[in-house]
Scaffold this motif. Structure first.
Motif, short mmCIF file in Angstrom:
data_model
loop_
_atom_site.label_atom_id
_atom_site.label_comp_id
_atom_site.label_asym_id
_atom_site.label_seq_id
_atom_site.Cartn_x
_atom_site.Cartn_y
_atom_site.Cartn_z
N THR A 1 34.82 28.72 33.57
CA THR A 1 36.14 28.21 33.19
C THR A 1 36.10 27.60 31.80
OG1 THR A 1 36.56 27.70 35.52
CG2 THR A 1 38.02 26.71 33.90
N GLY A 2 35.06 26.82 31.52
CA GLY A 2 34.93 26.23 30.19
C GLY A 2 34.83 27.29 29.10
N LYS A 3 34.08 28.35 29.38
CA LYS A 3 33.97 29.44 28.40
C LYS A 3 35.31 30.09 28.15
CE LYS A 3 30.89 32.35 29.74
NZ LYS A 3 30.00 33.53 29.68
N ALA A 4 36.07 30.33 29.23
CA ALA A 4 37.37 30.98 29.08
C ALA A 4 38.33 30.10 28.29
CB ALA A 4 37.96 31.30 30.46
N GLU B 14 46.24 33.75 29.80
CA GLU B 14 44.89 34.30 29.93
C GLU B 14 43.96 33.36 30.69
OE1 GLU B 14 43.49 35.23 26.05
OE2 GLU B 14 44.92 36.87 25.71
N THR B 15 44.09 32.06 30.47
CA THR B 15 43.16 31.10 31.09
C THR B 15 43.57 30.69 32.50
OG1 THR B 15 44.35 29.28 30.02
CG2 THR B 15 42.43 30.18 28.88
N LEU B 16 44.88 30.53 32.76
CA LEU B 16 45.31 30.06 34.07
C LEU B 16 44.98 31.04 35.20
CD1 LEU B 16 48.70 28.24 33.38
CD2 LEU B 16 46.36 27.35 33.43
N PRO B 17 45.17 32.36 35.04
CA PRO B 17 44.75 33.27 36.13
C PRO B 17 43.28 33.15 36.48
CG PRO B 17 46.20 34.42 34.60
CD PRO B 17 45.89 33.09 33.97
N LEU B 18 42.42 32.90 35.48
CA LEU B 18 41.00 32.72 35.77
C LEU B 18 40.78 31.47 36.61
CD1 LEU B 18 38.00 33.42 35.37
CD2 LEU B 18 38.07 32.08 33.26
N VAL B 19 41.45 30.37 36.28
CA VAL B 19 41.32 29.14 37.05
C VAL B 19 41.75 29.36 38.50
CG1 VAL B 19 42.17 26.78 37.30
CG2 VAL B 19 41.60 27.66 35.03
N LEU B 20 42.87 30.04 38.70
CA LEU B 20 43.37 30.28 40.05
C LEU B 20 42.44 31.20 40.83
CD1 LEU B 20 47.20 30.67 39.39
CD2 LEU B 20 45.91 28.64 40.04
N ASN B 21 41.85 32.19 40.17
CA ASN B 21 40.88 33.07 40.85
C ASN B 21 39.66 32.29 41.30
OD1 ASN B 21 42.46 35.35 40.59
ND2 ASN B 21 41.52 35.99 38.68
N ILE B 22 39.19 31.37 40.47
CA ILE B 22 38.02 30.57 40.83
C ILE B 22 38.34 29.68 42.04
CG2 ILE B 22 36.57 28.65 40.05
CD1 ILE B 22 36.59 29.92 37.29
N VAL B 23 39.54 29.10 42.06
CA VAL B 23 39.95 28.28 43.22
C VAL B 23 39.96 29.13 44.49
CG1 VAL B 23 41.86 27.01 44.25
CG2 VAL B 23 41.28 26.66 41.85
N ALA B 24 40.55 30.33 44.39
CA ALA B 24 40.65 31.18 45.57
C ALA B 24 39.29 31.65 46.07
CB ALA B 24 41.55 32.39 45.27
N LEU B 25 38.41 32.02 45.15
CA LEU B 25 37.10 32.57 45.54
C LEU B 25 36.14 31.48 45.97
CD1 LEU B 25 36.68 35.27 42.73
CD2 LEU B 25 37.35 35.63 45.11
N ASP B 26 36.10 30.37 45.26
CA ASP B 26 35.13 29.33 45.56
C ASP B 26 35.50 28.55 46.81
OD1 ASP B 26 33.74 26.53 45.11
OD2 ASP B 26 32.71 27.96 43.82
N LEU B 27 36.79 28.29 47.01
CA LEU B 27 37.23 27.51 48.17
C LEU B 27 37.73 28.38 49.31
CD1 LEU B 27 39.16 24.60 46.39
CD2 LEU B 27 36.77 24.70 47.09
N HIS B 28 37.69 29.71 49.13
CA HIS B 28 38.19 30.65 50.14
C HIS B 28 39.65 30.33 50.49
CE1 HIS B 28 34.12 32.12 50.64
NE2 HIS B 28 33.70 30.87 50.80
N ALA B 29 40.43 30.03 49.45
CA ALA B 29 41.83 29.68 49.65
C ALA B 29 42.68 30.94 49.71
CB ALA B 29 42.31 28.78 48.51
#
Length: 524
Positions: free
Chosen positions: A185-188, A197-212
């Motif tokens: 996330t910091g790199k993006a 460009e940056t917000l979709p990456l943040v939301l993908n990380i939330v969904a994948l890491d927390l299984h949301a």
């Protein structure tokens, strides 16, 4: 020293294959040779050691076994099951051949259990521990009445190892994954200043890491005082940009109150009004400089989906997301300041020139038309001399607002300089542009402009010059020059619109002039 650590960290996987793995393989083979076993048994054990190494390298480097595994179920979890399964079979065969079901050699099962902890955390470790426990019960069933302390330790070892290794390594694994997600996330964020460009990456990380099931980002609008969904993942597309009510729990408690919240069960009043079916909701505020700019939200349709570790991870991720939001806002403001006039808020001269070139190129390519209207405030010096420059600036600002309000969304209204304005009208003929200029001129004429301090009414008029492609000009500089010449003619009369002479009439006039010009043939 630091350089060596960096090189080791960067090439740790290569070092494992070139140093650690061969060393462990050699030590394992040498240990087998020290055992008092038949030669065939030693060969079998050495072969299993080499087979386990081959399986590990194959799965790591994407070999045949790896491709077969992914063709069956393309996931990292499946690859973990395969590698742990081979280690479990190898340990079982080793203990069976050596005859160590009643000896300390059972501790070798720590290898597959540890590998399970690394690959899949506590869940995968417990699965293999239960399988090992069942195997031990079968192997020790014939001597239950003769069980000693060694057998009791052997029976207790799998579950104890699973809890210890699975818990410790699982938490370390989770922490490593969280750090990796935060690093990405910091790199993006550092690589791009655009929110789309940056917000979709943040939301993908939330969904994948927390299984949301759903992740979304809510922004608080300073201008309107409302909160809206800036970006989302897992909800219908029409929810993007949707405004949320002020009495929404997430808006009131998280966005405005700046509190983190984790709700793991359903209530009669849903935490998020747009998703009443959520069984679990995790929301943390986005805080920049001590003020809340929004919230990062994760939702799951099942209950008890999030933990304390989830809250800590979301708060760390929200900190970076807030930085991305603030950087995006500053970048957007900088872009606006680069193309907008500071007084009127209209586009500036630079943007006008760039867009005119683009519109002309588009008109040439597709056979369209484009018109330009140049507008100048009549006797503006009198306004400045009578009411002062501050009131004159206010008049210009109000004129700019009127011009923008009375034109189409596709039209480009710009402040050309001083008290002069310019409008680009895409897909507009000369006649249509003349009609539009007369409409604007009459609107300004009929509008009373009031001063700020004394509320005096100022009556002003404007003069307009109109030119269009392809009727009056073929180049962008000619288009502006001819519109400006027409404006100069209109300024003579004031409160008037003048049109640049069409090219067809110019050509006809030249032909007439050429026919009426006296012939000079035969003169010497």
């Amino acid at each position: 020293m630091k350089l060596g650590v960096d090189l080791l960290r960067r090439h740790r996987h290569r070092a494992t294959q070139l140093v650690v793995l061969p060393t462990m393989t050699v030590l394992g083979i040498l240990y087998v040779q020290t055992l008092t076993l038949p030669v065939s048994t030693k060969v079998a054990l050495d072969s299993m050691i080499l087979a386990l190494v081959v399986v590990h390298i194959d799965l790591k480097d994407g070999g045949l076994l790896s491709r077969v595994t992914y063709s069956m179920r393309g996931s990292y979890e499946m690859r973990g099951y395969v590698s742990v399964g081979f280690a479990f079979l190898w340990s079982t065969a080793f203990v069976t051949l050596v005859g160590g079901w009643h000896s300390p050699l059972l501790s070798i099962f720590i290898v597959p259990l540890g590998l399970a902890a690394v690959r899949g955390g506590l869940k995968l470790t417990l699965i293999w521990a239960v399988a090992l426990e069942a195997l031990l019960v079968v192997m020790l069933a014939g001597r239950i009445d003769r069980m000693d302390s060694t057998d009791a330790v052997a029976l207790a070892m799998p579950l104890l190892t699973a809890v210890v290794l699975g818990g410790m390594i699982g938490r370390l694994r989770r922490a490593a994954m969280d750090l990796s997600a935060l690093y990405e996330t910091g790199k993006a964020i550092s690589a791009s200043l655009k929110l789309d460009e940056t917000l979709p990456l943040v939301l993908n990380i939330v969904a994948l890491d927390l299984h949301a099931d759903v992740s979304l980002l809510i922004l608080d609008e300073d201008e309107t005082g409302t909160s809206r969904i800036e970006a989302q993942r897992g909800l219908p597309p029409e929810t993007s940009g949707l405004s949320l009510p002020d009495d929404d729990f997430i808006v009131d408690y998280v966005v405005r109150g700046m509190h983190s919240v984790c709700i793991n069960q359903r209530y009669e009043v849903p935490a998020l009004s747009i998703a009443p079916d959520f069984g679990s909701v995790l929301a943390v505020p986005l805080v920049v400089g001590g003020r809340s700019v929004g919230a990062l939200v994760a939702g799951n349709y099942g209950e008890h989906a999030f933990s304390r570790d989830s809250i800590r991870f979301m708060e760390a991720l929200a900190s970076q997301a807030a930085t991305a939001v603030e950087n995006g806002r500053l970048f957007g403001q900088a872009r606006q300041w680069a193309v907008r006039d500071g007084l009127t808020g209209l586009y500036n001269y630079r943007y006008f020139v760039e867009r005119l070139a683009d519109e002309l190129a588009r008109a040439r390519r597709y056979g369209g038309s484009v018109a330009v209207i140049m507008i100048d405030v009549d006797l503006f010096k009198v306004v400045n001399d009578t009411w002062g420059h501050l009131e004159g600036d206010e008049v210009l600002r109000q004129v700019g607002q009127l011009l923008e309000r009375e034109t189409r969304e596709s039209d480009i209204v710009a402040r050309y300089g001083g008290e002069e304005f310019a409008i680009i009208l895409p897909q507009t003929s000369l006649d249509q542009a003349v009609t539009a200029s007369d409409k604007l001129r009459l609107r300004v004429q009929g509008r009373p402009f009031e001063t700020i301090e004394t509320n005096d009414v100022i009556r002003i008029t404007v003069s307009c010059g109109v030119a269009a492609y392809p009727e009056t000009a073929t180049a962008d500089d000619d288009l502006v020059r001819l519109a400006d010449m027409a404006l100069y003619d209109a300024k003579v009369h004031r409160n008037a619109s003048r049109v640049a002479t069409p090219l067809k009439k110019v050509a006809e006039a030249r032909n007439v002039e050429a026919r009426t010009r006296p012939s000079t043939a035969g003169r010497n």
